[in-house]
Design a protein around this motif. Structure first.
Motif, short mmCIF file in Angstrom:
data_model
loop_
_atom_site.label_atom_id
_atom_site.label_comp_id
_atom_site.label_asym_id
_atom_site.label_seq_id
_atom_site.Cartn_x
_atom_site.Cartn_y
_atom_site.Cartn_z
N LEU A 98 0.81 -1.03 -0.22
CA LEU A 98 -0.41 -0.22 -0.13
C LEU A 98 0.94 1.85 -0.04
N ASN A 126 -10.91 2.48 -1.96
CA ASN A 126 -11.57 2.47 -0.42
C ASN A 126 -12.98 3.56 -1.56
N SER A 128 -15.71 6.77 -1.87
CA SER A 128 -16.62 7.34 -0.38
C SER A 128 -18.60 7.02 -1.11
N VAL A 161 -6.79 -3.52 5.29
CA VAL A 161 -6.43 -2.81 5.67
C VAL A 161 -7.95 -1.27 6.25
N PHE A 162 -7.87 -1.09 4.76
CA PHE A 162 -9.04 -0.76 3.80
C PHE A 162 -10.20 -1.08 4.47
N PHE A 165 -11.29 -0.32 9.41
CA PHE A 165 -11.73 1.50 10.26
C PHE A 165 -13.07 0.38 10.39
N SER A 191 -9.22 6.81 -2.22
CA SER A 191 -8.22 6.97 -1.68
C SER A 191 -7.19 5.94 -2.51
N HIS A 192 -7.29 5.24 -3.18
CA HIS A 192 -5.89 4.47 -4.00
C HIS A 192 -7.09 3.76 -5.24
C1 LIG Z 1 -9.92 5.67 3.04
O1 LIG Z 1 -10.64 6.51 2.04
C2 LIG Z 1 -10.69 7.02 3.70
C3 LIG Z 1 -12.33 8.34 3.12
O2 LIG Z 1 -13.02 8.02 2.57
C4 LIG Z 1 -9.78 7.78 3.97
O3 LIG Z 1 -9.65 8.40 5.36
C5 LIG Z 1 -9.14 6.63 4.91
O4 LIG Z 1 -7.70 7.44 4.85
C6 LIG Z 1 -8.86 5.97 3.78
N1 LIG Z 1 -7.86 4.11 3.98
C7 LIG Z 1 -6.44 4.67 3.70
C8 LIG Z 1 -6.17 3.10 4.36
O5 LIG Z 1 -5.69 5.17 3.24
#
Ligand SMILES: *[C@@H]1O[C@H](CO)[C@@H](O)[C@H](O)[C@H]1NC(C)=O
Ligand SMILES: *[C@@H]1O[C@H](CO)[C@@H](O)[C@H](O)[C@H]1NC(C)=O
Ligand SMILES: *[C@@H]1O[C@H](CO)[C@@H](O)[C@H](O)[C@H]1NC(C)=O
Ligand SMILES: *[C@@H]1O[C@H](CO)[C@@H](O)[C@H](O)[C@H]1NC(C)=O
Length: 265
Positions: A98, A126, A128, A161-162, A165, A191-192
C-alpha cells in the motif's frame, strides 16, 4: 594448391560482401537500453524515432523509463509485433504494497498515441459512498472474469486495512482507462487505485497472482520508415520542424533513404 585456395577465400569474401547487408553505418540513434531493443517509433536520443514519441523514454544506462506527467514508470517490455509496452509505476499500490494516494496522468500526446490497452483494468479502491462511480457514473464499473472487486480487500495484504475501520468493505470499482483519464482520484473520491494486465486470462485466479502494471498500446506512424531502415539508416526527424528524416550516419542525413555510396563506406 595454395594460390587456388587464396583465390577461393578472396572470392568467398567478395561473395559475402555482396550477399549480406553491410553493417549499419553509425547513426546517432542508440538501439538498445540495457537489454531492451529501442526501435521505431521509439527512441532514447532526441531527433530519432517518430516525433510524436519524443521525450517519452528515458534510458539511465541500464533501465528504461516511460515518462508521464504523474511519474517515471519502468518499462518492463516492448512487444514490437503486438505494438504494446508494459510499464510499472513503482509508486502504485498493488496487492502486496500500500503506497500513498496518487493519480495516473499521461501527457495529452501520450493519452492519444499510447494509451493503456483494453486488457488493462483499473481498480478504484476505498471509495466513498458519494463517489461518482457509485452514483451517476456507476455504469463505468464492471465485473470481469467473474471477479468482484471485494476480493481485493479480502485477498490482498495491502488492502485489508481498508476494511479495518468499518469492519465492512468500502465501495470499489473495476473500470477502464477512460474513467481515470477524465476524473482524478479526488473527483472519483476513492483513496487508492491499482491496475493489472492480461485480464482475459484471470478467470479463477486470485488477485495475489495478477500481474500489476499497465499495458500500453501504440500505433506506428506510416511515414515510409521501412525504406530508410532498408537503406541502412535510422528514422528520425528534424528537431526544429518535426519533419521526418532518414539519419544515415553521424555526419549525414537524407530525406528518404541513405545513398548507396554511403552504405559501402
Ligand atoms: C479510505 O478513505 C477514507 C476517506 O473516504 C480515508 O479517510 C482513509 O484514510 C482511507 N484509508 C486508507 C487506509 O488510506
Ligand atoms: C541529423 O539529424 C539529427 C536529428 O535531427 C540532428 O541531431 C543532426 O545534427 C543532423 N545531422 C546533420 C549532419 O545534419
Ligand atoms: C532522464 O532522467 C534524468 C533524471 O530524471 C534527467 O536528469 C535527464 O535529463 C533525463 N533525460 C532525458 C533525455 O530526458
Ligand atoms: C458484480 O459482482 C457483484 C458481486 O458478485 C454483484 O453484486 C454485482 O451485481 C455484479 N455487477 C454486475 C454489473 O454484474
Amino acid at each position: 594448391h595454395p594460390l587456388k585456395h587464396h583465390l577461393t577465400l578472396t572470392l568467398l569474401a567478395l561473395t559475402s560482401l555482396s550477399h549480406f547487408p553491410p553493417a549499419s553505418p553509425l547513426t546517432p540513434c542508440r538501439t538498445l537500453c540495457g537489454t531492451t531493443a529501442i526501435n521505431y517509433p521509439f527512441s532514447i536520443d532526441d531527433g530519432c524515432g517518430a516525433p510524436q514519441y519524443r521525450s517519452m523514454l528515458n534510458c539511465t544506462g541500464t533501465d528504461l523509463f516511460f515518462m508521464t506527467t504523474s511519474g517515471r514508470y519502468k518499462v518492463q517490455s516492448i512487444d514490437y509485433k503486438k505494438q504494446t509496452m508494459v510499464v510499472y509505476d513503482p509508486a502504485m499500490s498493488t496487492c502486496s504494497i500500500l503506497q500513498p494516494h496518487h493519480d495516473f496522468v499521461m501527457t495529452d500526446v501520450e493519452s492519444v498515441v499510447i494509451p493503456p490497452s483494453s486488457d488493462t483494468v483499473f481498480a478504484l479502491l476505498n471509495c466513498s459512498i458519494d463517489s461518482p462511480v457509485l452514483n451517476r457514473y456507476k455504469n463505468l464499473c464492471f465485473n470481469f472474469s467473474g471477479h468482484s472487486c471485494d476480493e481485493l480487500y479480502g485477498g490482498c495484504n495491502a488492502f485489508r486495512v481498508f476494511r479495518s475501520f468499518t469492519n465492512s468493505s468500502p465501495p470499489c470499482c473495476f473500470t477502464g482507462y477512460d474513467t481515470v483519464k477524465y476524473m482524478s482520484m479526488n473527483i472519483l473520491d476513492c483513496s487508492h487505485y491499482t491496475s493489472f494486465i492480461n485480464v482475459d486470462g484471470l478467470n479463477g485466479i486470485g488477485p495475489a497472482d495478477w500481474v500489476y502494471g499497465m499495458k500500453l498500446s501504440y500505433a506506428v506512424p506510416d511515414t515510409g520508415c521501412g525504406r530508410c531502415t532498408r537503406s541502412g539508416g535510422a528514422c528520425g526527424y528534424d528537431t526544429e520542424t518535426g519533419v521526418m528524416m532518414c539519419l544515415c550516419s553521424t555526419s549525414m542525413n537524407a530525406t528518404r533513404e541513405c545513398g548507396k555510396k554511403l552504405i559501402l563506406d
